[in-house]
Motif scaffolding. Structure first.
Motif, short mmCIF file in Angstrom:
data_model
loop_
_atom_site.label_atom_id
_atom_site.label_comp_id
_atom_site.label_asym_id
_atom_site.label_seq_id
_atom_site.Cartn_x
_atom_site.Cartn_y
_atom_site.Cartn_z
N SER A 7 2.75 -20.55 -19.24
CA SER A 7 4.15 -20.75 -19.59
C SER A 7 5.00 -19.74 -18.81
CB SER A 7 4.37 -20.56 -21.08
OG SER A 7 4.19 -19.19 -21.43
N GLY A 8 6.33 -19.92 -18.86
CA GLY A 8 7.20 -18.98 -18.17
C GLY A 8 7.00 -17.56 -18.66
N GLY A 9 6.89 -17.40 -19.98
CA GLY A 9 6.69 -16.07 -20.54
C GLY A 9 5.35 -15.48 -20.16
N GLU A 10 4.31 -16.30 -20.10
CA GLU A 10 2.98 -15.82 -19.71
C GLU A 10 2.96 -15.38 -18.25
OE1 GLU A 10 0.57 -18.67 -22.89
OE2 GLU A 10 0.90 -19.34 -20.82
N LYS A 11 3.69 -16.09 -17.40
CA LYS A 11 3.76 -15.69 -16.00
C LYS A 11 4.44 -14.33 -15.85
CE LYS A 11 3.81 -20.33 -13.96
NZ LYS A 11 4.59 -21.33 -13.18
N LYS A 12 5.51 -14.12 -16.61
CA LYS A 12 6.22 -12.85 -16.51
C LYS A 12 5.37 -11.69 -17.07
CE LYS A 12 9.75 -14.63 -14.52
NZ LYS A 12 11.14 -14.55 -14.93
N ARG A 13 4.63 -11.95 -18.13
CA ARG A 13 3.73 -10.91 -18.65
C ARG A 13 2.66 -10.58 -17.61
NH1 ARG A 13 3.21 -11.45 -25.15
NH2 ARG A 13 4.98 -12.82 -25.48
N VAL B 296 10.65 -3.75 -7.66
CA VAL B 296 11.82 -4.62 -7.68
C VAL B 296 11.51 -5.75 -8.66
CG1 VAL B 296 13.34 -6.09 -6.32
CG2 VAL B 296 12.32 -4.06 -5.27
N LEU B 297 12.30 -5.83 -9.71
CA LEU B 297 12.09 -6.85 -10.74
C LEU B 297 13.19 -7.89 -10.60
CD1 LEU B 297 11.34 -4.48 -13.78
CD2 LEU B 297 9.77 -5.31 -12.01
N ASP B 298 12.83 -9.06 -10.05
CA ASP B 298 13.81 -10.09 -9.75
C ASP B 298 13.95 -11.04 -10.93
OD1 ASP B 298 15.60 -11.74 -8.52
OD2 ASP B 298 14.17 -12.66 -7.14
N GLU B 299 14.96 -10.81 -11.75
CA GLU B 299 15.26 -11.63 -12.92
C GLU B 299 14.02 -11.84 -13.79
OE1 GLU B 299 17.98 -14.87 -12.61
OE2 GLU B 299 18.78 -14.14 -10.70
N THR B 300 13.36 -10.75 -14.08
CA THR B 300 12.18 -10.79 -14.94
C THR B 300 12.49 -11.33 -16.32
OG1 THR B 300 11.13 -8.97 -13.73
CG2 THR B 300 10.39 -9.31 -15.99
N ASP B 301 13.75 -11.25 -16.73
CA ASP B 301 14.13 -11.72 -18.06
C ASP B 301 14.37 -13.22 -18.14
OD1 ASP B 301 16.23 -11.21 -16.31
OD2 ASP B 301 17.70 -10.90 -17.90
N SER B 302 14.45 -13.91 -17.00
CA SER B 302 14.77 -15.33 -17.03
C SER B 302 13.63 -16.12 -17.67
CB SER B 302 15.04 -15.86 -15.62
OG SER B 302 13.88 -15.80 -14.82
N GLY B 303 13.99 -17.01 -18.57
CA GLY B 303 13.01 -17.87 -19.23
C GLY B 303 12.25 -17.24 -20.36
N ARG C 3 0.82 -1.21 0.00
CA ARG C 3 0.00 0.00 0.00
C ARG C 3 0.86 1.26 0.00
NH1 ARG C 3 -3.43 -3.09 3.43
NH2 ARG C 3 -2.50 -2.18 5.31
N ALA C 4 2.06 1.16 0.56
CA ALA C 4 2.97 2.32 0.58
C ALA C 4 3.59 2.58 -0.79
CB ALA C 4 4.07 2.10 1.61
N GLY C 5 3.49 1.56 -1.69
CA GLY C 5 3.98 1.79 -3.04
C GLY C 5 5.11 0.89 -3.50
N LEU C 6 5.37 -0.22 -2.77
CA LEU C 6 6.42 -1.16 -3.16
C LEU C 6 5.81 -2.34 -3.91
CD1 LEU C 6 8.66 -1.24 0.04
CD2 LEU C 6 9.00 0.09 -2.05
N PHE C 7 6.54 -2.83 -4.90
CA PHE C 7 6.06 -3.93 -5.74
C PHE C 7 7.22 -4.86 -6.04
CE2 PHE C 7 5.46 -5.92 -9.88
CZ PHE C 7 4.15 -6.37 -9.83
N LEU C 8 6.95 -6.17 -5.96
CA LEU C 8 7.96 -7.17 -6.30
C LEU C 8 7.44 -8.05 -7.43
CD1 LEU C 8 10.55 -8.86 -5.83
CD2 LEU C 8 9.24 -10.19 -4.14
N ALA C 9 8.18 -8.07 -8.55
CA ALA C 9 7.92 -9.04 -9.61
C ALA C 9 8.85 -10.22 -9.36
CB ALA C 9 8.19 -8.42 -10.99
N MET C 10 8.28 -11.37 -9.05
CA MET C 10 9.06 -12.50 -8.59
C MET C 10 9.77 -13.22 -9.73
SD MET C 10 6.60 -14.13 -5.64
CE MET C 10 5.12 -14.13 -6.65
N GLN C 11 10.91 -13.81 -9.40
CA GLN C 11 11.65 -14.61 -10.37
C GLN C 11 10.85 -15.85 -10.77
OE1 GLN C 11 15.52 -15.84 -9.01
NE2 GLN C 11 16.01 -16.94 -10.89
N TYR C 12 10.17 -16.43 -9.78
CA TYR C 12 9.35 -17.61 -10.02
C TYR C 12 7.93 -17.35 -9.52
CZ TYR C 12 14.01 -19.67 -10.41
OH TYR C 12 15.32 -19.91 -10.76
#
Length: 253
Positions: free
Chosen positions: A149-155, A170-177, A83-92
């Motif tokens: 798929s891995g790509g669909e999860k990242k999208r 925070v984008l944690d290895e968003t490019d993997s897979g 709610r304060a404005g932090l976001f994490l895009a997970m590697q998995y």
């Protein structure tokens, strides 16, 4: 201007071999609208940094601070950080059986904003974001990440980023897979979010290929739980050519 400050951060984690210190004094300042790339070898603590910022209970802060516009993030629960404005895009990204993408997104948006978005506007925004990310509209009624798929999860992670509009991501290895096409689409989504909202980004990656599409303002070399060197985009090119050997102790090579 919003700012995320990490000061002298030390973090422990419980392992099978006992308690281990992973982060050993991390200092980093990310201003609104800046892109900071964090690069380093496997096991250097990059994901630990990501999950510590997000508030994962596995990681114990033993010293240091994380401040968001002067407020102590470490005093906040995970949902308070969101709610304060932090976001994490997970590697998995995890699967959530029984929860559709539509319900997940609207529930998250309501929780973050404190009130439900207008249905008409919200539906339009979701459709537009899915179209931008080249996601089939049928995904809206599928369970979150289930059978993706891995790509669909990242999208789907970047779909959340665009719609929830955090201040820092925070984008944690968003490019993997990701294949080349998916990498371009995901990168376009990240750049769009930055342009539209002034998003500050901490981009964790092993490779420079995503940096061809998401151009960092600063590059930080992460080795042994701390930042070993930092510079501009040219540092990433040097890492691509030389690797990380010059930062590693002889025993670690």
């Amino acid at each position: 201007m919003s700012v995320l400050e990490i000061k002298n951060l030390h973090v422990n984690v419980q392992t099978d071999q006992g308690v281990r210190e992973i982060l050993r004094g991390v200092d980093l300042v990310i201003n609104e609208g800046e892109i900071h790339a964090v690069m380093g070898p496997n096991g250097s603590g990059k994901s630990t940094l990501a999950y510590t910022i997000a508030g994962h209970p596995k990681y114990k802060v033993i010293e240091g601070e994380i401040l968001l516009d002067g407020e102590n993030v470490l005093d906040m629960t995970v949902d308070e950080r969101a709610r304060a404005g932090l976001f994490l895009a997970m590697q998995y990204p995890v699967e959530i059986p029984g929860v559709t993408v539509t319900n997940f997104l609207r529930t998250a948006k309501t929780a973050i904003d404190g009130s439900a978005p207008s249905v008409r506007t919200w539906v339009k925004d979701v459709r537009q974001s899915m179209s931008n990310l080249r996601m089939d509209s049928n995904f809206a009624e599928r369970n979150v990440n289930e059978g993706f798929s891995g790509g669909e999860k990242k999208r789907n992670e970047i779909l959340q980023l665009e719609l929830l509009k955090p201040r820092f991501a925070v984008l944690d290895e968003t490019d993997s897979g990701l294949d080349v096409d998916a990498l371009k689409v995901v990168s376009e989504g990240v750049n769009r979010a930055k342009t539209n909202t002034g998003l500050g980004i901490l981009l964790i990656t092993h490779y420079t290929r995503i940096l061809r599409y998401i151009h960092p303002d600063f590059v930080h070399v992460f080795v042994g739980g701390r930042i070993a060197e930092q510079g501009g985009p040219e540092l990433a090119d040097r890492l691509e050519e030389e690797g990380y050997d010059r930062f590693l102790e002889p025993a670690a090579k």
